[in-house]
Structures are given as structure tokens and as C-alpha cells.
Design a protein around this motif. Sequence first.
Motif, PDB file in Angstrom:
ATOM      1  N   THR A  90      59.827 -11.984  -7.972  1.00  0.00           N
ATOM      2  CA  THR A  90      60.694 -10.982  -8.590  1.00  0.00           C
ATOM      3  C   THR A  90      62.165 -11.368  -8.492  1.00  0.00           C
ATOM      4  OG1 THR A  90      59.079  -9.271  -7.985  1.00  0.00           O
ATOM      5  CG2 THR A  90      61.290  -8.531  -8.609  1.00  0.00           C
ATOM      6  N   THR A  91      62.566 -11.910  -7.337  1.00  0.00           N
ATOM      7  CA  THR A  91      63.967 -12.285  -7.116  1.00  0.00           C
ATOM      8  C   THR A  91      64.406 -13.393  -8.071  1.00  0.00           C
ATOM      9  OG1 THR A  91      63.753 -11.706  -4.773  1.00  0.00           O
ATOM     10  CG2 THR A  91      65.624 -13.094  -5.404  1.00  0.00           C
ATOM     11  N   ILE A  92      63.580 -14.433  -8.186  1.00  0.00           N
ATOM     12  CA  ILE A  92      63.916 -15.562  -9.061  1.00  0.00           C
ATOM     13  C   ILE A  92      63.884 -15.136 -10.524  1.00  0.00           C
ATOM     14  CG2 ILE A  92      63.129 -17.835  -9.854  1.00  0.00           C
ATOM     15  CD1 ILE A  92      62.223 -18.383  -6.996  1.00  0.00           C
ATOM     16  N   ALA A  93      62.903 -14.304 -10.885  1.00  0.00           N
ATOM     17  CA  ALA A  93      62.820 -13.832 -12.270  1.00  0.00           C
ATOM     18  C   ALA A  93      64.083 -13.083 -12.666  1.00  0.00           C
ATOM     19  CB  ALA A  93      61.590 -12.946 -12.437  1.00  0.00           C
ATOM     20  N   LYS A  94      64.624 -12.281 -11.769  1.00  0.00           N
ATOM     21  CA  LYS A  94      65.855 -11.544 -12.061  1.00  0.00           C
ATOM     22  C   LYS A  94      67.050 -12.493 -12.171  1.00  0.00           C
ATOM     23  CE  LYS A  94      64.517  -7.133  -9.939  1.00  0.00           C
ATOM     24  NZ  LYS A  94      64.775  -6.182  -8.828  1.00  0.00           N
ATOM     25  N   GLU A  95      67.127 -13.471 -11.250  1.00  0.00           N
ATOM     26  CA  GLU A  95      68.265 -14.404 -11.256  1.00  0.00           C
ATOM     27  C   GLU A  95      68.289 -15.261 -12.513  1.00  0.00           C
ATOM     28  OE1 GLU A  95      69.855 -18.230  -8.650  1.00  0.00           O
ATOM     29  OE2 GLU A  95      68.970 -16.516  -7.601  1.00  0.00           O
ATOM     30  N   PHE A  96      67.094 -15.725 -12.947  1.00  0.00           N
ATOM     31  CA  PHE A  96      67.022 -16.607 -14.111  1.00  0.00           C
ATOM     32  C   PHE A  96      66.728 -15.856 -15.409  1.00  0.00           C
ATOM     33  CE2 PHE A  96      65.581 -20.391 -11.249  1.00  0.00           C
ATOM     34  CZ  PHE A  96      66.891 -20.527 -10.808  1.00  0.00           C
TER      35      PHE A  96
ATOM     36  N   LEU B  50      63.834 -14.184 -16.430  1.00  0.00           N
ATOM     37  CA  LEU B  50      62.542 -14.651 -16.940  1.00  0.00           C
ATOM     38  C   LEU B  50      61.625 -13.496 -17.306  1.00  0.00           C
ATOM     39  CD1 LEU B  50      61.844 -17.439 -14.274  1.00  0.00           C
ATOM     40  CD2 LEU B  50      63.028 -17.662 -16.475  1.00  0.00           C
ATOM     41  N   SER B  51      60.849 -13.673 -18.382  1.00  0.00           N
ATOM     42  CA  SER B  51      59.803 -12.721 -18.738  1.00  0.00           C
ATOM     43  C   SER B  51      58.571 -12.998 -17.883  1.00  0.00           C
ATOM     44  CB  SER B  51      59.431 -12.867 -20.215  1.00  0.00           C
ATOM     45  OG  SER B  51      58.796 -14.130 -20.436  1.00  0.00           O
ATOM     46  N   SER B  52      57.550 -12.124 -17.985  1.00  0.00           N
ATOM     47  CA  SER B  52      56.315 -12.333 -17.235  1.00  0.00           C
ATOM     48  C   SER B  52      55.623 -13.626 -17.654  1.00  0.00           C
ATOM     49  CB  SER B  52      55.362 -11.143 -17.417  1.00  0.00           C
ATOM     50  OG  SER B  52      55.891  -9.977 -16.852  1.00  0.00           O
ATOM     51  N   THR B  53      55.635 -13.915 -18.953  1.00  0.00           N
ATOM     52  CA  THR B  53      55.020 -15.148 -19.435  1.00  0.00           C
ATOM     53  C   THR B  53      55.759 -16.367 -18.897  1.00  0.00           C
ATOM     54  OG1 THR B  53      54.237 -14.086 -21.466  1.00  0.00           O
ATOM     55  CG2 THR B  53      54.410 -16.494 -21.483  1.00  0.00           C
ATOM     56  N   GLU B  54      57.092 -16.324 -18.915  1.00  0.00           N
ATOM     57  CA  GLU B  54      57.878 -17.447 -18.376  1.00  0.00           C
ATOM     58  C   GLU B  54      57.652 -17.609 -16.877  1.00  0.00           C
ATOM     59  OE1 GLU B  54      61.795 -17.615 -21.281  1.00  0.00           O
ATOM     60  OE2 GLU B  54      61.627 -15.993 -19.813  1.00  0.00           O
ATOM     61  N   MET B  55      57.549 -16.493 -16.165  1.00  0.00           N
ATOM     62  CA  MET B  55      57.283 -16.577 -14.738  1.00  0.00           C
ATOM     63  C   MET B  55      55.888 -17.134 -14.492  1.00  0.00           C
ATOM     64  SD  MET B  55      59.069 -16.073 -12.064  1.00  0.00           S
ATOM     65  CE  MET B  55      58.512 -16.963 -10.624  1.00  0.00           C
ATOM     66  N   GLY B  56      54.950 -16.775 -15.361  1.00  0.00           N
ATOM     67  CA  GLY B  56      53.606 -17.344 -15.254  1.00  0.00           C
ATOM     68  C   GLY B  56      53.614 -18.846 -15.434  1.00  0.00           C
TER      69      GLY B  56
END
Length: 436
Positions: A55-61, A63-69
Motif C-alpha cells: 500500500t505504501t509503495i502504491a501510494k508513493e508511485f 500505482l493501480s491494482s493491476t500495476e501493483m500486481g
Amino acid sequence: MKDTTSLPLGKVGITTPVQTKTNTISNYRWGIVILILVAAIINYFDRANLSIANTTIAKEFGLSSTEMGLLLSAFLWPYALANLPAGWLVDRFGPKKIFSYGLTLWSAVTVIAGFTSGFGMLYATRVLLGVAESPFFTTGIKVTDMWFSDKERGFPTSIINTGSQIANAVAPPLLTVLLLTLGWRGMFVAIGLMSIPVIVVWLKYFRHPTTKEMDVIHAEDDAPAEPQHMESVKWGDLFKQRNTWFMIIGNFSIMFTIWVYLTWLPSYLENSMGLSVQETGWVAALPFLCGILGVLCGGSISDYLVRKGVKAVTARKVPIVAGAAFAACSVAPIAFVHNYTLSIALLSLGYFFSQLPQGAIWTLASDIAPRSQVSSLGAIQNFGGFLGAACAPIVAGMVLDATGNFTDVFILGACLLMIGAISYAFFVRPTSEKHA
């Protein structure tokens, strides 16, 4: 003149040379198993850190759920593919050299990941991490095949496999604390530095058993022991065997669901169950604690059956098939349960059963393959497993973006677990070529 080594000298306090030799072997080999177990825990900290910081990295960068996947699976694709040559390399050059190279590289890559400045650079470090960690479990299976007999190999193999479960259980609370105190970058660096003592001890103490030691270790095997040959093996011939393909399919199906847990469980607890980051760190540990027990039970059950006279391959299949089937029955209802306590109980039960096969799956490869191809077959089977693992975060991310919930993810996981059970139950058979 009588052979005094066969007399019950232990009752009068006398130790024979054979007993002394056996005790020395036992002390050494269990020390090596514990060392590999420690490496396994660190190995999985390196893998789990991204899931904890999801969650932390997704917010910083942004990212969508697909990108995080995609980012979560960046480790898995190269790891799956690199398993193929990694198994051959361990068989060809021995576990000491290949494992020391891999351990050094994965430590360095984890530290570097803490200094990345964007999605692309972090993705690249995860790819390198997958390549670097690929010799780990192939090393473990090679070591247990060297130092343990057919009747006792399942338990030490399971102990090594519990390293992942210990790490997964400890990682949520421990890495969450590191995340909150050091930030995600500091957490990556700290984890990377943990491997240095293991590298030093491994290089100093690990060795192959001598011919005489192998005679003692394998004295009670159903077939005579053979020395560990270091020449090239016929790696491609393994793909001509039906067993190989159904071991790939079976492990693919089981590992898919396991890696849904490993990559998306924190997000599920936060977004679907409404827990905070701190609460998630502790609750997410519960299924993985159950997983530790599951791995040990699976290995112990298979060894017990072998000692009772059940053929080795059949004994390994019992916890594999039963574990996958019961895991499917536990995971499927989660999609329709809205009670917090019951959901956590089913998650924990499902993960316990999904881990019953893990030690037995690796030991199965050593029971089927010729001794000079043990790491190769184990790596090929693991390749199949991590193809499933690589698909899991991507598919789960796509499903989440499309539906906004985990219902279809759990149903798909349950179906694949049943496919895994069927593959091992009906299509993986004993072979007469183990010691050929």
C-alpha cells in the motif's frame, strides 16, 4: 570371531566406531539443515517485503491494482524460469558454490532496491531477485538427498520448507515495525544485510558427504546408495516423462492459491476486512503460523508412512493430495462469508492445508529422480509452481480492478487446488529409475 559391532554395547556404556560415525553425521547434517532454515527465513523476508509495503509503495508511485500486481509478480516470472537452469547448475557444480553465489547476489539486490527512485528501477531489482533466489530450494533438496536416507528425508526437507512459513508468520508484524520506523526503503536495506552471517558460515562449514558417510546414511534404503556424481546429467530427458508434466501442472495449481495469500493477504485484510496497517501486521501472521504446522505435519506423515512400509512415492502423495483437496474446501467458502472471525479461521485453515504438501512435494522429486538429477527434477517442478505463483498476483489484481472484491479470486483458487490434487493423485506414478 563374532562381529562385536552387532552386540548391544550401548547398554554397558561402550560406543562402537559405527555409532560414533553415525552420531557425527547426525550432528553435522542437522546443523546444516538449521543453517539452510535460517537462510530460508531471510530468503522469504526478501520476498515478503514488497507485499508488506504494498500500500505504501502504491501510494508513493501512484500505482493501480493491476500495476501493483505486475510489480508483485516481477520476482516470480524470472524465479520460475531461472529454476530450470538453477537445478541443473546445482546438480552439475554442487550446492556449496551455486548457493553461495545466489545468496550473495540476492542480498545485494535487496539492498539496492531500497535506493530505487521509480517503478521501473524497483521492477528491475525484483527481476534480479528472482534470478538470484532460484537455486535456494534446489540446494535444499540436494542437501537432504545427500545427507538423509529415503526413510527420514521428508522431515528435514519439511523443516527447510518451514523457513518460508516462519518468515511469512513473522514478516507481517516484524516488517510492519521496520516499515513504520525505517520507511520501506530502510526496511529493504535492513533485510538485505541479514544474509551476510549466513554466507560466511555456509562457505566455511558446508561440505559433501564422503563415500563412507554415504554408505552409513543410505544403509537402510530400499536401493543401494550411489555417490554424488558431478558430471553432466541428461536434463532434457526429464521432459519426456509423464510424471514431470503432471508434477508441473499439480504444483502450478497449488502454488497459485498460496501466492494469492503471500501477495494480496495484507491488502485483503485492509480493504475488505477494514483493518489498519498495524492490525493487518498481526492478523496476517495467523494463517502463516498455521502454515508452519502444516509443512511439518506433511513431512512427518510421509516419513511415517514410509517407515510403515508404504512405497515412498505413495507416502509423499498422501499429504499432497489430501492437503490440496482440504485447502480447496476451506478456501471456497471465504468468498461467501462475511463474519470476521469465521473468515480468519477459514483463511488460517486453508493455508494450513495448502502447506501440507510443501515438504512432500520437494521430497517426491528426490524419490522419483535418479540421484544425479534430484535438483533438476525438483527445480522443474518448482518452475511449474512458480508459474502459478507468478500468475496469482496479476490475475488477482485484474479481478480486483474488474469486480472490486476477492470473491472470484477465492473461487478460482479453490478450483485450481482441486486440479492440483487430481494431478498428483492419478497421474504421478512411481518409477524404477530412482537409482539408475
